[in-house]
Each structure stands twice: as structure tokens, then as C-alpha cells.
Design a protein around this motif. Structure first.
Motif, mmCIF file in Angstrom:
data_model
loop_
_atom_site.group_PDB
_atom_site.id
_atom_site.type_symbol
_atom_site.label_atom_id
_atom_site.label_comp_id
_atom_site.label_asym_id
_atom_site.label_seq_id
_atom_site.Cartn_x
_atom_site.Cartn_y
_atom_site.Cartn_z
ATOM 1 N N UNK A 94 -5.273 97.561 -2.523
ATOM 2 C CA UNK A 94 -4.292 97.209 -1.279
ATOM 3 C C UNK A 94 -3.113 96.347 -1.926
ATOM 4 N N UNK A 95 -3.622 95.012 -2.397
ATOM 5 C CA UNK A 95 -2.562 94.429 -3.016
ATOM 6 C C UNK A 95 -1.393 95.106 -3.847
ATOM 7 N N UNK A 96 -1.661 95.835 -4.600
ATOM 8 C CA UNK A 96 -0.814 96.757 -5.497
ATOM 9 C C UNK A 96 0.186 97.686 -4.592
ATOM 10 N N UNK A 97 -0.481 97.969 -3.585
ATOM 11 C CA UNK A 97 0.290 99.030 -2.674
ATOM 12 C C UNK A 97 1.373 98.197 -1.557
ATOM 13 N N UNK A 98 0.622 96.854 -1.223
ATOM 14 C CA UNK A 98 1.718 96.069 -0.410
ATOM 15 C C UNK A 98 2.527 94.970 -0.789
ATOM 16 N N UNK A 99 2.109 94.158 -1.994
ATOM 17 C CA UNK A 99 2.744 93.184 -2.379
ATOM 18 C C UNK A 99 4.020 93.257 -2.987
ATOM 19 N N UNK A 169 -0.912 91.480 4.511
ATOM 20 C CA UNK A 169 -0.869 90.403 3.139
ATOM 21 C C UNK A 169 -1.789 89.405 3.408
ATOM 22 N N UNK A 170 -1.655 88.674 4.578
ATOM 23 C CA UNK A 170 -2.155 87.318 4.784
ATOM 24 C C UNK A 170 -3.604 87.357 5.006
#
Length: 232
Positions: A94-99, A169-170
Motif C-alpha cells: 500500500x505504501x509503495x502504491x500511495x506515497x 496515508x495517515x
């Protein structure tokens, strides 16, 4: 050895009571005084902290919104379980997709004031990361670093111009237990250095560079955390 109540009574009196109680309950969760999956009793915590149940109830509601406790009908609150290897993989996916996308979008909306604040946070991370290494394995030893790290990522997301992206993200910060691995395995300084690289890219005004720097940071972080989780 200090009790949770002793720690709570040393908190600054000038702060709102509910904030003090929130901090105290967060510490109980992060230090696993309330173990993952265990019941977080409102009355029991209130007795531990020598306060009324009302601020404890408010603190737990806030922690529920952050994903650190779960509320079930007729059962009350329980501490959220720790991530396993598959959960960690999904989190970082998820972090790789969003951030990286957020970092790329943020370039167009980045202000001198925001860059100044990111610079301050990056510097503070170096200081708090070094300070934490002389501490122990308790939340109070690494909370400053965790807060600076979360604020750095939140501020970038906030300048992406997409409120849903910011919220997503938060909410990923709910897995704060992972910060303990940063210090147990001595990898805080690597994280600080990668934040500097993201900041350089943001200052350059190059959206592709900012996206690439954030992707490298998230990818490297996952590799470090995977090793730390396996050794924990």
C-alpha cells in the motif's frame, strides 16, 4: 520500576487531561503492557492511571480511529494484533502504491514554508534518532522519532492536493509498533538519510525524482523491516 500511574502523574499538568490520558494509553499499547489482542478495559485503565473513565473512553475512541485498538459489540476494546510477515508485505505494498504518487504530486503544490518545515523535521529526525539509540526498547525512547517521521510523510501527502490520499496515508500510521524495530535493529539513521534524499528531490521541483526517491525509501524500509520482523 515505575507503574503506569506514576508515569501518567509525571505528565505536564498544563495539557488537556484527555491528551495526557491518550499519551498514557498509547504508551501502554506500544510497550505491550496491554498486549496485542488483549482487552483494553476502560475501568481497568482508569484505575491504573488514577483518572475517571471518561477521558479513557475518549482516548480509546481516538485510538480506534487510528487503528491501534478495535471495538467489538458487547466486548469493548481490544488492542490491535501485531503485523505478521504477510501483513507487513501488504502494508508496504500500500505504501509503495500511495506515497511515491503523493510525493510526485506534492512538487506542484510545495511552498517555501512547507519545505522549511520538512527541513526542520528531517534535522529533528537525525537528533531524535541518535538520542533514541542510548535509550531502551520503550515507546518513550523512540516516540519523538516516530512523531517526526509520521509528520514528514503526512506533510508531503497533505501537499499532494488530494484529501482521500492524505487520509489513506495517515491511517497507515496505525502500525506504530513497527517503530520499535527501527531502534532494536539500529536502522533509524538509514531512514533519516533517505528522508534527506526525498527532501532534495522536492526542493529540485522534479516530480519524477521525488516519486523515485520516495519509492526507494519505502522499498528500502520494507527490506529492513522484513529482516527486523524475522529476527524479533
Amino acid at each position: 520500576m515505575s507503574s503506569p500511574g506514576d508515569v501518567f502523574r509525571r505528565l505536564p499538568a498544563r495539557r488537556a487531561l484527555v491528551d495526557d490520558v491518550y499519551d498514557a494509553v498509547l504508551g501502554l499499547l506500544m510497550d505491550q503492557v496491554i498486549e496485542p489482542g488483549a482487552r483494553a478495559s476502560i475501568d481497568g485503565i482508569a484505575r491504573q492511571l488514577d483518572v475517571s473513565p471518561t477521558p479513557v473512553r475518549e482516548a480509546l475512541a481516538r485510538l480506534e480511529s487510528e487503528g491501534l485498538v478495535v471495538k467489538k459489540a458487547l466486548k469493548g476494546y481490544t488492542a490491535s494484533p501485531l503485523l505478521d510477515a504477510e501483513g507487513l508485505r501488504q502494508l508496504y505494498e500500500m505504501r509503495r502504491l500511495l506515497e511515491p504518487a503523493a510525493a510526485g504530486l506534492a512538487v506542484a503544490h510545495m511552498t517555501p514554508k512547507a519545505l522549511e518545515e520538512l527541513t526542520r523535521l528531517a534535522a529533528a529526525m537525525h537528533v531524535s534518532g541518535e538520542a533514541s539509540q542510548s535509550g531502551g526498547d520503550r515507546f518513550q525512547d523512540y516516540r519523538d522519532f516516530a512523531d517526526h517521521d509520521a509528520e514528514f510523510h503526512r506533510l508531503i501527502a497533505e501537499h499532494a492536493g488530494n484529501e482521500l490520499l492524505v487520509d489513506a496515508i495517515v491511517r497507515l500510521r496505525s502500525h506504530m509498533h513497527l517503530y520499535r524495530l527501527y531502534f532494536k535493529h539500529g536502522i533509524a539513521e538509514d531512514t533519516s538519510g533517505e528522508h534527506e534524499a526525498v527532501l532534495v528531490a522536492l526542493r529540485s521541483g522534479d516530480a519524477a525524482a521525488a516519486e523515485a526517491a520516495m519509492l526507494a525509501h519505502i522499498t528500502n524500509s520494507y527490506e529492513r523491516m522484513s529482516v527486523g520482523l524475522a529476527d524479533d
